[in-house]
Design a protein around this motif. Structure first.
Motif, PDB file in Angstrom:
ATOM      1  N   ALA A 120      75.316 -49.074  34.842  1.00 16.71           N
ATOM      2  CA  ALA A 120      76.567 -48.069  34.403  1.00 16.71           C
ATOM      3  C   ALA A 120      76.390 -47.883  33.153  1.00 16.71           C
ATOM      4  O   ALA A 120      76.819 -46.280  32.645  1.00 16.71           O
ATOM      5  CB  ALA A 120      77.825 -48.831  34.595  1.00 16.71           C
ATOM      6  N   PHE A 123      73.741 -44.562  33.281  1.00 18.37           N
ATOM      7  CA  PHE A 123      74.282 -43.843  33.935  1.00 18.37           C
ATOM      8  C   PHE A 123      74.792 -43.135  32.533  1.00 18.37           C
ATOM      9  O   PHE A 123      75.092 -41.767  32.327  1.00 18.37           O
ATOM     10  CB  PHE A 123      75.301 -43.893  34.801  1.00 18.37           C
ATOM     11  N   CYS A 127      74.523 -39.215  30.495  1.00 19.14           N
ATOM     12  CA  CYS A 127      76.170 -38.101  30.499  1.00 19.14           C
ATOM     13  C   CYS A 127      75.963 -37.895  29.203  1.00 19.14           C
ATOM     14  O   CYS A 127      76.815 -36.600  28.744  1.00 19.14           O
ATOM     15  CB  CYS A 127      76.776 -39.020  31.303  1.00 19.14           C
ATOM     16  N   THR A 138      78.156 -32.471  37.153  1.00 20.97           N
ATOM     17  CA  THR A 138      79.244 -33.120  38.215  1.00 20.97           C
ATOM     18  C   THR A 138      80.532 -32.302  37.468  1.00 20.97           C
ATOM     19  O   THR A 138      81.654 -33.264  38.547  1.00 20.97           O
ATOM     20  CB  THR A 138      79.527 -34.807  37.562  1.00 20.97           C
ATOM     21  N   PHE A 159      71.896 -38.477  43.164  1.00 19.36           N
ATOM     22  CA  PHE A 159      72.692 -39.696  43.702  1.00 19.36           C
ATOM     23  C   PHE A 159      72.200 -40.741  44.960  1.00 19.36           C
ATOM     24  O   PHE A 159      72.299 -42.195  44.699  1.00 19.36           O
ATOM     25  CB  PHE A 159      73.778 -39.467  43.924  1.00 19.36           C
ATOM     26  N   TRP A 162      70.615 -43.447  42.365  1.00 21.50           N
ATOM     27  CA  TRP A 162      71.618 -43.937  41.883  1.00 21.50           C
ATOM     28  C   TRP A 162      72.636 -45.298  42.642  1.00 21.50           C
ATOM     29  O   TRP A 162      72.678 -46.664  42.106  1.00 21.50           O
ATOM     30  CB  TRP A 162      73.004 -43.265  40.774  1.00 21.50           C
ATOM     31  N   ARG A 163      72.939 -44.930  43.755  1.00 24.07           N
ATOM     32  CA  ARG A 163      73.067 -45.900  44.822  1.00 24.07           C
ATOM     33  C   ARG A 163      71.694 -46.574  45.079  1.00 24.07           C
ATOM     34  O   ARG A 163      72.310 -48.214  44.622  1.00 24.07           O
ATOM     35  CB  ARG A 163      72.972 -45.018  46.098  1.00 24.07           C
ATOM     36  N   LEU A 166      71.636 -49.563  42.018  1.00 24.47           N
ATOM     37  CA  LEU A 166      73.454 -50.239  42.772  1.00 24.47           C
ATOM     38  C   LEU A 166      73.545 -51.571  43.914  1.00 24.47           C
ATOM     39  O   LEU A 166      73.636 -52.723  43.214  1.00 24.47           O
ATOM     40  CB  LEU A 166      74.543 -49.564  42.609  1.00 24.47           C
ATOM     41  N   VAL A 177      80.157 -48.883  45.688  1.00 24.08           N
ATOM     42  CA  VAL A 177      79.542 -47.993  44.769  1.00 24.08           C
ATOM     43  C   VAL A 177      80.235 -46.576  44.908  1.00 24.08           C
ATOM     44  O   VAL A 177      80.315 -45.665  43.229  1.00 24.08           O
ATOM     45  CB  VAL A 177      79.044 -47.639  45.837  1.00 24.08           C
ATOM     46  N   ASP A 178      82.084 -46.203  44.791  1.00 26.39           N
ATOM     47  CA  ASP A 178      82.317 -44.856  45.070  1.00 26.39           C
ATOM     48  C   ASP A 178      82.944 -45.770  43.401  1.00 26.39           C
ATOM     49  O   ASP A 178      83.217 -44.865  43.222  1.00 26.39           O
ATOM     50  CB  ASP A 178      83.246 -44.736  46.132  1.00 26.39           C
ATOM     51  N   THR A 181      81.252 -45.976  41.044  1.00 23.98           N
ATOM     52  CA  THR A 181      80.689 -44.710  40.014  1.00 23.98           C
ATOM     53  C   THR A 181      81.865 -43.573  39.249  1.00 23.98           C
ATOM     54  O   THR A 181      81.935 -43.179  38.968  1.00 23.98           O
ATOM     55  CB  THR A 181      80.338 -43.217  41.106  1.00 23.98           C
ATOM     56  N   LYS A 185      82.247 -42.510  35.047  1.00 21.74           N
ATOM     57  CA  LYS A 185      82.522 -41.043  35.078  1.00 21.74           C
ATOM     58  C   LYS A 185      83.711 -40.831  34.489  1.00 21.74           C
ATOM     59  O   LYS A 185      83.699 -39.997  33.706  1.00 21.74           O
ATOM     60  CB  LYS A 185      82.633 -40.320  36.223  1.00 21.74           C
TER      61      LYS A 185
END
Length: 220
Positions: A120, A123, A127, A138, A159, A162-163, A166, A177-178, A181, A185
């Motif tokens: 996390a 990421f 950003c 994004t 992405f 990223w998955r 994770l 995952v959703d 994310t 974000k």
């Protein structure tokens, strides 16, 4: 100063022999020498660096091709050899951002899988390192800009990486995952919007991750 030796192709996938296809911001023509190709590639990289600088000063929508050309000591017609429209420029920037994220993930996982908290932070830190890059990757902050098919493929690949990070940390449920994310974000969005120079929201990221981990997600 950047010169325009010829019109390059922007945003084409290339095969580097690795398991992960790389994305080239420039591909030379079949008859171009490697020396000319290297000069063109360097020119594109210089243009993109200047474009990101302008985005940091004026916002993404505030990039003007004429100002960009002037900053690079180029004629606007010469810049058009590389980027005939702003949307072509945005597409190359969009692609470059995702390629940089792939590189960051690769570097972060060199010593082994990340745990959820570290993933996390990787990421979020990426950003926040460049708000304009984050917004272009994004959000839809530039009216009329839609990423090209090749740029979209790269975004999906990023992405997917990223998955995978994770999954290595034990988060495999698609809903988890959703949610993770979206949560990370959301913290980044608030930080960029409300406190770009501070850590008002970012400092709560670990607490948010602990709340996420406390939820009874389905076992892998």
């Amino acid at each position: 100063m950047v010169r325009a030796p010829g019109r390059p192709g922007i945003g084409l996938p290339v095969d580097t022999g690795s398991s992960r296809p790389r994305y080239s911001l420039f591909m030379a023509g079949k008859t171009a020498s490697s020396r000319v190709a290297a000069r063109r590639r360097a020119a594109v990289e210089e243009i993109l660096a200047a474009a990101w600088q302008l985005a940091g000063e004026h916002g993404l929508a505030g990039i003007a091709l004429r100002e960009l050309a002037g900053r690079l000591e180029m004629r606007p017609q010469s810049l058009a050899w590389y980027f005939p429209t702003k949307n072509v420029l945005y597409d190359a920037m969009h692609a470059q951002g995702h390629e940089e994220f792939l590189h960051v993930l690769d570097s972060a996982t060199e010593r082994g899988p990340l745990d959820v908290r570290r993933a996390a932070h990787v990421f979020a830190d990426f950003c926040l390192a460049s708000p304009p890059r984050y917004q272009l990757m994004t959000q839809r902050t530039v009216p009329g800009f839609i990423p090209s098919a090749s740029s979209t493929v790269l975004a999906r690949r990023a992405f997917g990486a990223w998955r995978a990070a994770l999954a290595a940390a034990g988060v495999t449920d698609p809903d988890a995952v959703d949610v993770l994310t979206a949560v990370v974000k959301g913290v980044v969005d608030q930080q960029v919007t409300a406190d770009p120079a501070g850590d008002r929201y970012l400092r709560h990221l670990d607490m948010v991750i602990d709340m996420f981990l406390a939820h009874p997600w389905p076992a892998p």
